[in-house]
Design a protein around this motif. Sequence first.
Motif, PDB file in Angstrom:
ATOM      1  N   LEU A  49      53.856  38.055  41.092  1.00 20.26           N
ATOM      2  CA  LEU A  49      52.846  37.266  41.799  1.00 20.26           C
ATOM      3  C   LEU A  49      51.454  37.824  41.546  1.00 20.26           C
ATOM      4  N   PHE A  50      51.337  39.139  41.517  1.00 18.81           N
ATOM      5  CA  PHE A  50      50.037  39.747  41.267  1.00 18.81           C
ATOM      6  C   PHE A  50      49.528  39.386  39.869  1.00 18.81           C
ATOM      7  N   ARG A  51      50.419  39.463  38.868  1.00 20.45           N
ATOM      8  CA  ARG A  51      50.007  39.096  37.508  1.00 20.45           C
ATOM      9  C   ARG A  51      49.594  37.633  37.435  1.00 20.45           C
ATOM     10  N   LEU A  52      50.352  36.766  38.097  1.00 17.45           N
ATOM     11  CA  LEU A  52      49.982  35.346  38.125  1.00 17.45           C
ATOM     12  C   LEU A  52      48.626  35.170  38.795  1.00 17.45           C
TER      13      LEU A  52
ATOM     14  N   VAL B 181      43.350  38.298  45.231  1.00 21.62           N
ATOM     15  CA  VAL B 181      44.757  38.083  44.868  1.00 21.62           C
ATOM     16  C   VAL B 181      45.685  38.791  45.854  1.00 21.62           C
ATOM     17  N   LYS B 182      45.373  40.040  46.180  1.00 21.00           N
ATOM     18  CA  LYS B 182      46.201  40.785  47.135  1.00 21.00           C
ATOM     19  C   LYS B 182      46.226  40.085  48.496  1.00 21.00           C
ATOM     20  N   ASP B 183      45.063  39.645  48.947  1.00 20.02           N
ATOM     21  CA  ASP B 183      44.986  38.944  50.236  1.00 20.02           C
ATOM     22  C   ASP B 183      45.797  37.655  50.204  1.00 20.02           C
ATOM     23  N   CYS B 184      45.720  36.927  49.100  1.00 20.17           N
ATOM     24  CA  CYS B 184      46.444  35.657  48.999  1.00 20.17           C
ATOM     25  C   CYS B 184      47.954  35.874  48.965  1.00 20.17           C
ATOM     26  N   ILE B 185      48.405  36.920  48.276  1.00 21.70           N
ATOM     27  CA  ILE B 185      49.835  37.242  48.255  1.00 21.70           C
ATOM     28  C   ILE B 185      50.301  37.553  49.672  1.00 21.70           C
ATOM     29  N   GLN B 186      49.526  38.374  50.357  1.00 17.88           N
ATOM     30  CA  GLN B 186      49.875  38.735  51.729  1.00 17.88           C
ATOM     31  C   GLN B 186      49.928  37.485  52.610  1.00 17.88           C
ATOM     32  N   GLU B 187      48.958  36.599  52.433  1.00 19.45           N
ATOM     33  CA  GLU B 187      48.899  35.377  53.233  1.00 19.45           C
ATOM     34  C   GLU B 187      50.098  34.475  52.972  1.00 19.45           C
ATOM     35  N   VAL B 188      50.529  34.383  51.722  1.00 21.39           N
ATOM     36  CA  VAL B 188      51.707  33.567  51.390  1.00 21.39           C
ATOM     37  C   VAL B 188      52.922  34.072  52.163  1.00 21.39           C
ATOM     38  N   PHE B 189      53.143  35.387  52.136  1.00 22.68           N
ATOM     39  CA  PHE B 189      54.307  35.937  52.837  1.00 22.68           C
ATOM     40  C   PHE B 189      54.167  35.829  54.356  1.00 22.68           C
ATOM     41  N   LEU B 190      52.966  36.004  54.868  1.00 26.51           N
ATOM     42  CA  LEU B 190      52.754  35.846  56.312  1.00 26.51           C
ATOM     43  C   LEU B 190      53.035  34.418  56.766  1.00 26.51           C
ATOM     44  N   LYS B 191      52.617  33.443  55.956  1.00 26.47           N
ATOM     45  CA  LYS B 191      52.860  32.033  56.301  1.00 26.47           C
ATOM     46  C   LYS B 191      54.352  31.708  56.266  1.00 26.47           C
TER      47      LYS B 191
ATOM     48  N   LEU C 280      51.304  30.608  45.897  1.00 28.85           N
ATOM     49  CA  LEU C 280      50.207  31.509  45.552  1.00 28.85           C
ATOM     50  C   LEU C 280      49.131  30.774  44.758  1.00 28.85           C
ATOM     51  N   SER C 281      49.549  29.980  43.791  1.00 35.57           N
ATOM     52  CA  SER C 281      48.585  29.213  42.989  1.00 35.57           C
ATOM     53  C   SER C 281      47.731  28.321  43.884  1.00 35.57           C
ATOM     54  N   ASN C 282      48.385  27.594  44.778  1.00 36.37           N
ATOM     55  CA  ASN C 282      47.656  26.710  45.703  1.00 36.37           C
ATOM     56  C   ASN C 282      46.693  27.496  46.594  1.00 36.37           C
ATOM     57  N   LYS C 283      47.161  28.630  47.092  1.00 37.98           N
ATOM     58  CA  LYS C 283      46.343  29.440  47.994  1.00 37.98           C
ATOM     59  C   LYS C 283      45.091  29.966  47.284  1.00 37.98           C
ATOM     60  N   ILE C 284      45.276  30.485  46.075  1.00 36.77           N
ATOM     61  CA  ILE C 284      44.128  31.027  45.345  1.00 36.77           C
ATOM     62  C   ILE C 284      43.131  29.929  45.011  1.00 36.77           C
ATOM     63  N   HIS C 285      43.628  28.786  44.523  1.00 36.85           N
ATOM     64  CA  HIS C 285      42.718  27.688  44.185  1.00 36.85           C
ATOM     65  C   HIS C 285      41.975  27.188  45.415  1.00 36.85           C
TER      66      HIS C 285
ATOM     67  N   GLY D 285      40.515  42.014  32.286  1.00 34.63           N
ATOM     68  CA  GLY D 285      40.833  42.538  30.964  1.00 34.63           C
ATOM     69  C   GLY D 285      41.837  43.666  30.990  1.00 34.63           C
ATOM     70  N   ASP D 286      41.668  44.633  31.871  1.00 36.07           N
ATOM     71  CA  ASP D 286      42.550  45.788  31.895  1.00 36.07           C
ATOM     72  C   ASP D 286      43.980  45.423  32.254  1.00 36.07           C
ATOM     73  N   ASP D 287      44.154  44.460  33.171  1.00 32.39           N
ATOM     74  CA  ASP D 287      45.504  44.107  33.605  1.00 32.39           C
ATOM     75  C   ASP D 287      46.162  43.066  32.702  1.00 32.39           C
TER      76      ASP D 287
END
Length: 198
Positions: free
Chosen positions: A42-45, A56-66, A88-93, A111-113
């Motif tokens: 999910l983080f890579r996506l 991204v970290k906040d959105c991942i956390q929010e997906v699981f909280l929801k 996650l895609s919907n949340k970030i957008h 770039g680094d990741d």
Amino acid sequence: MYKGKPCAGPDQNTDDATYWRQIQNSDRAGMEGLYVKYTQELFRLGMSIKGDRSLVKDCIQEVFLKIWQYRHTIKATDNIKLYLFKCLSNKIHKEVGKDKKRYGHLNAELGDDLHYEQETEVGNSLERRKSLMEAMDSLSARQHEVIHLLYYENHSYEDISVIMGINVQSVYTLAWKALANLKKRFVLIGLFLMTFLA
């Protein structure tokens, strides 16, 4: 909630459907199992959509909280990984759309990741790596996302249409445009270098 690397805990071989049932039955082991199993992907996506680590970290956390918040009303799904990717895609957008000024372009941290694997392919040449990163960063957020899902996560066009919430033809179009843009950019770079070195 995001820790960067999976911690020891739930068995990553446990069936996703088992985790889902545990969540529906208010068993936190199911939530922890899915989180540990899919956080890295999910983080890579997320980074392929928007190169902002905190977002991204906040959105991942929010997906699981929801998911946990609505655990008693969520329906069964036959592909939980796709479900998580789509959420996650919907949340970030959605978050990016809230504040275009702040989140309007991809961050250089991407770039680094995201380009680590590409660096291996193009060799150790710093200039070639820089050119590749610039070419990828020149893509729109949706083009960047579709390239990541196709070539880094190895999803099918059909799966990507579900994740991104668009029809399959639109996925093909986005991928074609992204590849055409990358090809065009590399041709221009090649012509420039040939002229410069002649």
